[in-house]
Design a protein around this motif. Sequence first.
Motif, short mmCIF file in Angstrom:
data_model
loop_
_atom_site.label_atom_id
_atom_site.label_comp_id
_atom_site.label_asym_id
_atom_site.label_seq_id
_atom_site.Cartn_x
_atom_site.Cartn_y
_atom_site.Cartn_z
N VAL A 232 0.86 -1.18 0.00
CA VAL A 232 0.00 0.00 0.00
C VAL A 232 0.90 1.23 0.00
O VAL A 232 1.84 1.32 0.80
CB VAL A 232 -0.93 0.01 1.23
CG1 VAL A 232 -1.59 1.38 1.40
CG2 VAL A 232 -1.99 -1.08 1.12
N ALA A 299 -3.59 -0.15 -2.76
CA ALA A 299 -4.40 1.02 -2.42
C ALA A 299 -3.45 2.19 -2.22
O ALA A 299 -2.23 1.99 -2.08
CB ALA A 299 -5.23 0.78 -1.16
N THR A 317 -6.26 2.61 -8.99
CA THR A 317 -5.96 2.27 -7.60
C THR A 317 -6.92 2.99 -6.67
O THR A 317 -7.09 4.22 -6.77
CB THR A 317 -4.51 2.67 -7.26
OG1 THR A 317 -3.63 2.01 -8.17
CG2 THR A 317 -4.16 2.29 -5.83
N VAL A 318 -7.55 2.27 -5.77
CA VAL A 318 -8.50 2.86 -4.83
C VAL A 318 -7.76 3.74 -3.83
O VAL A 318 -6.74 3.34 -3.26
CB VAL A 318 -9.30 1.77 -4.08
CG1 VAL A 318 -10.26 2.41 -3.09
CG2 VAL A 318 -10.06 0.89 -5.07
N SER A 319 -8.29 4.93 -3.61
CA SER A 319 -7.73 5.85 -2.63
C SER A 319 -8.42 5.66 -1.28
O SER A 319 -9.64 5.46 -1.22
CB SER A 319 -7.94 7.30 -3.08
OG SER A 319 -7.17 7.61 -4.22
N VAL A 320 -7.63 5.77 -0.22
CA VAL A 320 -8.17 5.93 1.13
C VAL A 320 -7.73 7.33 1.56
O VAL A 320 -6.54 7.57 1.77
CB VAL A 320 -7.64 4.86 2.10
CG1 VAL A 320 -8.13 5.15 3.51
CG2 VAL A 320 -8.09 3.47 1.65
N THR A 341 -14.31 5.66 -3.25
CA THR A 341 -13.47 5.55 -2.06
C THR A 341 -14.32 5.23 -0.84
O THR A 341 -15.51 5.59 -0.80
CB THR A 341 -12.70 6.87 -1.83
OG1 THR A 341 -11.80 6.72 -0.73
CG2 THR A 341 -13.64 8.02 -1.52
N LEU A 359 -8.89 -0.16 4.48
CA LEU A 359 -8.14 -0.96 3.52
C LEU A 359 -8.82 -2.30 3.26
O LEU A 359 -8.76 -2.84 2.15
CB LEU A 359 -6.71 -1.18 4.02
CG LEU A 359 -5.82 0.07 4.01
CD1 LEU A 359 -4.49 -0.21 4.73
CD2 LEU A 359 -5.55 0.54 2.58
N VAL A 362 -11.43 -1.82 0.38
CA VAL A 362 -11.10 -1.21 -0.92
C VAL A 362 -11.49 -2.07 -2.11
O VAL A 362 -11.82 -1.54 -3.18
CB VAL A 362 -9.59 -0.84 -1.01
CG1 VAL A 362 -9.22 0.21 0.02
CG2 VAL A 362 -8.72 -2.07 -0.88
N GLU A 363 -11.48 -3.36 -1.94
CA GLU A 363 -11.78 -4.23 -3.09
C GLU A 363 -13.18 -3.95 -3.64
O GLU A 363 -13.42 -4.04 -4.84
CB GLU A 363 -11.65 -5.70 -2.69
CG GLU A 363 -11.76 -6.67 -3.86
CD GLU A 363 -10.74 -6.40 -4.97
OE1 GLU A 363 -11.09 -6.57 -6.16
OE2 GLU A 363 -9.59 -6.02 -4.64
N SER A 366 -13.03 -1.22 -6.25
CA SER A 366 -12.14 -1.40 -7.40
C SER A 366 -12.85 -1.32 -8.75
O SER A 366 -12.34 -0.69 -9.68
CB SER A 366 -11.38 -2.72 -7.28
OG SER A 366 -10.43 -2.65 -6.25
#
Length: 393
Positions: A232, A299, A317-320, A341, A359, A362-363, A366
């Motif tokens: 990550v 992520a 890519t997924v943001s946190v 997100t 986290l 996050v999937e 996607s």
Amino acid sequence: MLLATAGSRGDVEPFAALARRALDAGHDVRLVVPDHSGVDLTGLDVVSMGVDYSKLITQQGVSVAAAIRSYRSTVQPLMRAVIMESAKAAMDFGPDVLVTHPKILSAGLVATSLGVPHAVVEIVPAVTPTTAFPAAGTSTRDLGRFNRYTYGAASAGGAMFRRDLRDVSRLVGGTYGRTAPPAATILPISAAVLDRPADWPETVHLTGAWTQDRVSALDPATADFVAAGDFVYAGFGSMAAGDARARAQEVIGGIRAAGYRALLATGLGGLEVPAELRGDDVHVIGSVDHAAVMPQAAAAVHHGGIGTVHAATAAGTVSVLVPFIADQPFWGARLRAKGLTPDPIPQRRLTAQRLSAALGAVEGFSPAVRAAAGQMAGEDGTGSALRIIEGLR
């Protein structure tokens, strides 16, 4: 073309991308920028405006209270330099068109004096009023028809720096208060993350992100860490606020608890990683080209600046998001509303437990982020902006 911008790296990178594209198209381009932004300006005709935002951030962080306390000693002289030096550079260059960041308050005076068109580059939506959403940096709540009133702060700069603008008027031979409106307002933002409001005038353009067609090579150690996968990315850019060491502890703890390795970019003070937190599963670097690492990241944990939002989304890519100040909560709200997100974690509420939970989710985001990446791949924000500017002459 004279391009002038002020601020940190996120304010300079889009202008550098536009300058390169315009140069490749055969235009004579001069770029006026602050010092030590960290942006690669190789091969460009660059003039310094004599200010250093990176140094300012290192000295006093990004605290609003600190900015207020140092207004007379630091902020006012800095803004005077931005206003005056960009005007001097424009008068010296004599451009056919002027393209500026909203912080370049003297741009309208200069353009009127030179008799050339002027375009404003709204890096984030905080200048052009709309009822669709409040101005970035004000509120994350939808105020309906009252959203328009949140844009009043953008016009306050002229009053705050009236004396400096009168000096510019004398410098350029113009009349203070008599300036033509911008011929165009351009937002280097992707429609994948922001829908264009229907009530914006036709002269306001949402082009897509301005990016350079180049990826910086990674150093061998970072390249090896990235190649091993299952990591990550975490970085907070210039967000030097609060306890950077304690923040790093929560970030690393959250990433480890979620079962990943951690690639941490310390930036200008957003993170500080002591020896006891390091290990084979943690790689620390000052800064890194997002385009070189985001596509391989599981992520991206970041502050939510629009440049990093674009980079992560374009990579699929997924943001946190961990918003700190200014426009960052705005982007957290926009991305959440679009299903891109998990719920943002305000930086004061960041814990390893909250980050690990985000986290773990996050999937589920996607597919939407990959679709947004596909939409961004079809955009040419830099080229679209250049065509708009060429049409102003």
